[in-house]
Design an enzyme around this catalytic site. Structure first.
Site, PDB file in Angstrom:
ATOM      1  N   ILE A   1     -47.658 -16.413   2.235  1.00 44.05           N
ATOM      2  CA  ILE A   1     -49.000 -16.876   2.578  1.00 44.05           C
ATOM      3  C   ILE A   1     -49.999 -16.030   1.782  1.00 44.05           C
ATOM      4  O   ILE A   1     -49.840 -14.799   1.708  1.00 44.05           O
ATOM      5  CB  ILE A   1     -49.277 -16.704   4.103  1.00 44.05           C
ATOM      6  CG1 ILE A   1     -48.157 -17.338   4.959  1.00 44.05           C
ATOM      7  CG2 ILE A   1     -50.648 -17.269   4.473  1.00 44.05           C
ATOM      8  CD1 ILE A   1     -47.963 -18.838   4.824  1.00 44.05           C
TER       9      ILE A   1
ATOM     10  N   SER B   1     -41.540 -13.359  10.343  1.00 44.65           N
ATOM     11  CA  SER B   1     -41.464 -13.638   8.907  1.00 44.65           C
ATOM     12  C   SER B   1     -40.107 -14.241   8.562  1.00 44.65           C
ATOM     13  O   SER B   1     -39.114 -13.986   9.260  1.00 44.65           O
ATOM     14  CB  SER B   1     -41.630 -12.324   8.131  1.00 44.65           C
ATOM     15  OG  SER B   1     -41.335 -12.511   6.765  1.00 44.65           O
TER      16      SER B   1
ATOM     17  N   ALA C   1     -35.995  -5.629   9.494  1.00 44.85           N
ATOM     18  CA  ALA C   1     -35.502  -5.108  10.778  1.00 44.85           C
ATOM     19  C   ALA C   1     -36.573  -5.235  11.853  1.00 44.85           C
ATOM     20  O   ALA C   1     -36.286  -5.627  12.998  1.00 44.85           O
ATOM     21  CB  ALA C   1     -35.076  -3.655  10.620  1.00 44.85           C
ATOM     22  N   ALA C   2     -37.814  -4.941  11.488  1.00 44.28           N
ATOM     23  CA  ALA C   2     -38.906  -5.040  12.473  1.00 44.28           C
ATOM     24  C   ALA C   2     -39.076  -6.484  12.934  1.00 44.28           C
ATOM     25  O   ALA C   2     -39.144  -6.776  14.138  1.00 44.28           O
ATOM     26  CB  ALA C   2     -40.207  -4.525  11.850  1.00 44.28           C
TER      27      ALA C   2
ATOM     28  N   TYR D   1     -39.037  -3.941   7.015  1.00 48.01           N
ATOM     29  CA  TYR D   1     -39.813  -5.108   7.457  1.00 48.01           C
ATOM     30  C   TYR D   1     -38.895  -6.170   8.078  1.00 48.01           C
ATOM     31  O   TYR D   1     -39.210  -6.743   9.123  1.00 48.01           O
ATOM     32  CB  TYR D   1     -40.544  -5.658   6.234  1.00 48.01           C
ATOM     33  CG  TYR D   1     -41.537  -6.763   6.471  1.00 48.01           C
ATOM     34  CD1 TYR D   1     -42.803  -6.491   6.976  1.00 48.01           C
ATOM     35  CD2 TYR D   1     -41.229  -8.087   6.143  1.00 48.01           C
ATOM     36  CE1 TYR D   1     -43.730  -7.513   7.161  1.00 48.01           C
ATOM     37  CE2 TYR D   1     -42.141  -9.107   6.309  1.00 48.01           C
ATOM     38  CZ  TYR D   1     -43.396  -8.812   6.818  1.00 48.01           C
ATOM     39  OH  TYR D   1     -44.309  -9.830   6.991  1.00 48.01           O
TER      40      TYR D   1
HETATM   41  P1  NAP Z   1     -53.027  -8.502   6.130  1.00 50.49           P
HETATM   42  O1  NAP Z   1     -53.954  -9.407   5.425  1.00 50.49           O
HETATM   43  O2  NAP Z   1     -52.510  -7.290   5.436  1.00 50.49           O
HETATM   44  O3  NAP Z   1     -53.714  -8.056   7.532  1.00 50.49           O
HETATM   45  C1  NAP Z   1     -53.036  -7.179   8.362  1.00 50.49           C
HETATM   46  C2  NAP Z   1     -53.795  -7.060   9.666  1.00 50.49           C
HETATM   47  O4  NAP Z   1     -53.051  -6.209  10.557  1.00 50.49           O
HETATM   48  C3  NAP Z   1     -55.157  -6.407   9.508  1.00 50.49           C
HETATM   49  O5  NAP Z   1     -56.034  -7.027  10.418  1.00 50.49           O
HETATM   50  C4  NAP Z   1     -54.901  -4.947   9.904  1.00 50.49           C
HETATM   51  O6  NAP Z   1     -56.044  -4.290  10.432  1.00 50.49           O
HETATM   52  C5  NAP Z   1     -53.893  -5.166  11.007  1.00 50.49           C
HETATM   53  N1  NAP Z   1     -53.078  -3.995  11.304  1.00 50.49           N
HETATM   54  C6  NAP Z   1     -52.176  -3.383  10.499  1.00 50.49           C
HETATM   55  N2  NAP Z   1     -51.614  -2.346  11.144  1.00 50.49           N
HETATM   56  C7  NAP Z   1     -52.175  -2.306  12.375  1.00 50.49           C
HETATM   57  C8  NAP Z   1     -52.010  -1.461  13.502  1.00 50.49           C
HETATM   58  N3  NAP Z   1     -51.140  -0.440  13.493  1.00 50.49           N
HETATM   59  N4  NAP Z   1     -52.757  -1.691  14.611  1.00 50.49           N
HETATM   60  C9  NAP Z   1     -53.628  -2.729  14.641  1.00 50.49           C
HETATM   61  N5  NAP Z   1     -53.827  -3.565  13.602  1.00 50.49           N
HETATM   62  C10 NAP Z   1     -53.106  -3.349  12.483  1.00 50.49           C
HETATM   63  O7  NAP Z   1     -51.722  -9.278   6.612  1.00 50.49           O
HETATM   64  P2  NAP Z   1     -51.416 -10.845   6.819  1.00 50.49           P
HETATM   65  O8  NAP Z   1     -50.818 -11.363   5.561  1.00 50.49           O
HETATM   66  O9  NAP Z   1     -52.603 -11.530   7.401  1.00 50.49           O
HETATM   67  O10 NAP Z   1     -50.234 -10.732   7.880  1.00 50.49           O
HETATM   68  C11 NAP Z   1     -50.418 -10.966   9.264  1.00 50.49           C
HETATM   69  C12 NAP Z   1     -49.045 -11.034   9.921  1.00 50.49           C
HETATM   70  O11 NAP Z   1     -48.285 -12.078   9.300  1.00 50.49           O
HETATM   71  C13 NAP Z   1     -48.225  -9.755   9.754  1.00 50.49           C
HETATM   72  O12 NAP Z   1     -47.474  -9.506  10.916  1.00 50.49           O
HETATM   73  C14 NAP Z   1     -47.290 -10.095   8.613  1.00 50.49           C
HETATM   74  O13 NAP Z   1     -46.106  -9.323   8.653  1.00 50.49           O
HETATM   75  C15 NAP Z   1     -47.052 -11.562   8.866  1.00 50.49           C
HETATM   76  N6  NAP Z   1     -46.589 -12.315   7.691  1.00 50.49           N
HETATM   77  C16 NAP Z   1     -47.380 -12.423   6.587  1.00 50.49           C
HETATM   78  C17 NAP Z   1     -46.910 -13.132   5.492  1.00 50.49           C
HETATM   79  C18 NAP Z   1     -47.717 -13.306   4.229  1.00 50.49           C
HETATM   80  O14 NAP Z   1     -47.164 -13.857   3.248  1.00 50.49           O
HETATM   81  N7  NAP Z   1     -48.992 -12.918   4.199  1.00 50.49           N
HETATM   82  C19 NAP Z   1     -45.646 -13.724   5.537  1.00 50.49           C
HETATM   83  C20 NAP Z   1     -44.864 -13.595   6.668  1.00 50.49           C
HETATM   84  C21 NAP Z   1     -45.369 -12.882   7.751  1.00 50.49           C
HETATM   85  P3  NAP Z   1     -57.102  -3.523   9.442  1.00 50.49           P
HETATM   86  O15 NAP Z   1     -57.901  -4.607   8.776  1.00 50.49           O
HETATM   87  O16 NAP Z   1     -57.940  -2.673  10.353  1.00 50.49           O
HETATM   88  O17 NAP Z   1     -56.297  -2.737   8.468  1.00 50.49           O
END
Ligand code: NAP
Length: 242
Positions: free
Chosen positions: A186, A140, A155-156, A153
């Protein structure tokens, strides 16, 4: 059969990546934590694109569960291996550090950083033996720049960025590339609680990105054409970073 594992493939960016990799001919292993209905929708989309896949339920932050599921998959697929890994699972629990419950620190750091370690370590050996692999870590902007209210977040994600750079140097000679993709805002469930109409004003492009745009970048890094790119962090944020 060529196999790709996408953690957190049930929703959002992970789902779009599953679709992109399936259109590139991969059989998709769709990991999720709890949301089986959404994971099934991803699988249906993968099938509509002419490929196939299966669901792998495990908590990436739990090493025992993660190794159990992946070891079993390996045992049932002797002679085959997962050549593309996208570490995408992640959670957000925002708060100023002064108010942050210890659980929210651990939950976010363990899901991001521990998850990267557990899943990658489990698949790495076969990539090294086969002398081919693609590891793409979804980080991110927060992990590059640091965001107030997101010490956990940031730090991770910052930890995963450093791990990406270190690991890339360990495995480069075996044709295993390790890169990170750093999105800005996003539109997904993760950003659903944010005020998009207000926040998009700070993005030079004037809009949030789409999960499919992130997936296209991941697809390129997963391809053979990206063979000489490793240890990189590629931003996709509509110009927000500078
Ligand atoms: P999201 O819509 O909240 O989806 C999160 C996904 O991660 C879901 O499939 C969830 O599974 C899964 N998940 C969460 N904890 C888990 C665990 N402990 N073990 C296995 N699966 C787990 O998030 P997203 O926006 O698509 O984000 C995807 C990645 O992009 C993340 O790493 C996020 O930090 C990164 N990111 C997102 C944005 C943004 O603006 N959206 C920006 C920068 C980075 P379940 O459906 O079973 O809960």
């Amino acid at each position: 059969m060529k196999y790709a594992l996408v953690t957190g493939g049930s929703r959002g960016i992970g789902r779009a990546i599953c679709c992109k990799l399936s259109s590139m001919g991969y059989y998709i292993l769709i990991n999720y934590q709890s949301n089986e209905n959404e994971a099934m929708i991803t699988l249906e989309k993968v099938r509509q694109l002419g490929s196939d896949g299966e669901l792998l339920k495990f908590n990436v932050a739990d090493s025992v569960e993660t190794n159990q599921v992946l070891d079993q998959w390996n045992a049932e697929h002797s002679g085959e291996y997962i050549e593309v890994l996208v570490n995408n699972a992640g959670v957000r629990k925002d708060n100023l550090m002064i108010w942050m419950p210890e659980d929210d620190w651990h939950n976010v750091v363990n899901t991001g950083l521990d998850g990267f370690f557990f899943v990658t370590q489990s698949l790495l050996k076969n990539m090294l033996i086969r002398k081919y692999g693609r590891i793409i870590n979804i980080v991110s902007l927060s992990g590059i720049k640091g965001m107030p209210g997101q010490v956990n977040y940031s730090a991770a994600k910052g930890g995963i960025i450093a791990g990406t750079k270190a690991l890339s140097q360990e495995v480069a000679r075996k044709n295993v590339t390790v890169n990170a993709v750093a999105p800005g805002f996003i539109s997904t469930d993760m950003t659903h609680d944010l005020d998009e109409s207000d926040l998009k004003k700070v993005v030079p492009m004037g809009r949030f990105g789409k999960a499919e745009e992130v997936a296209d970048l991941v697809g390129f890094l997963a391809s053979k054409q990206a063979a000489y790119i490793t240890g990189e962090v590629i931003s996709i944020n509509g110009g927000l970073y500078t």
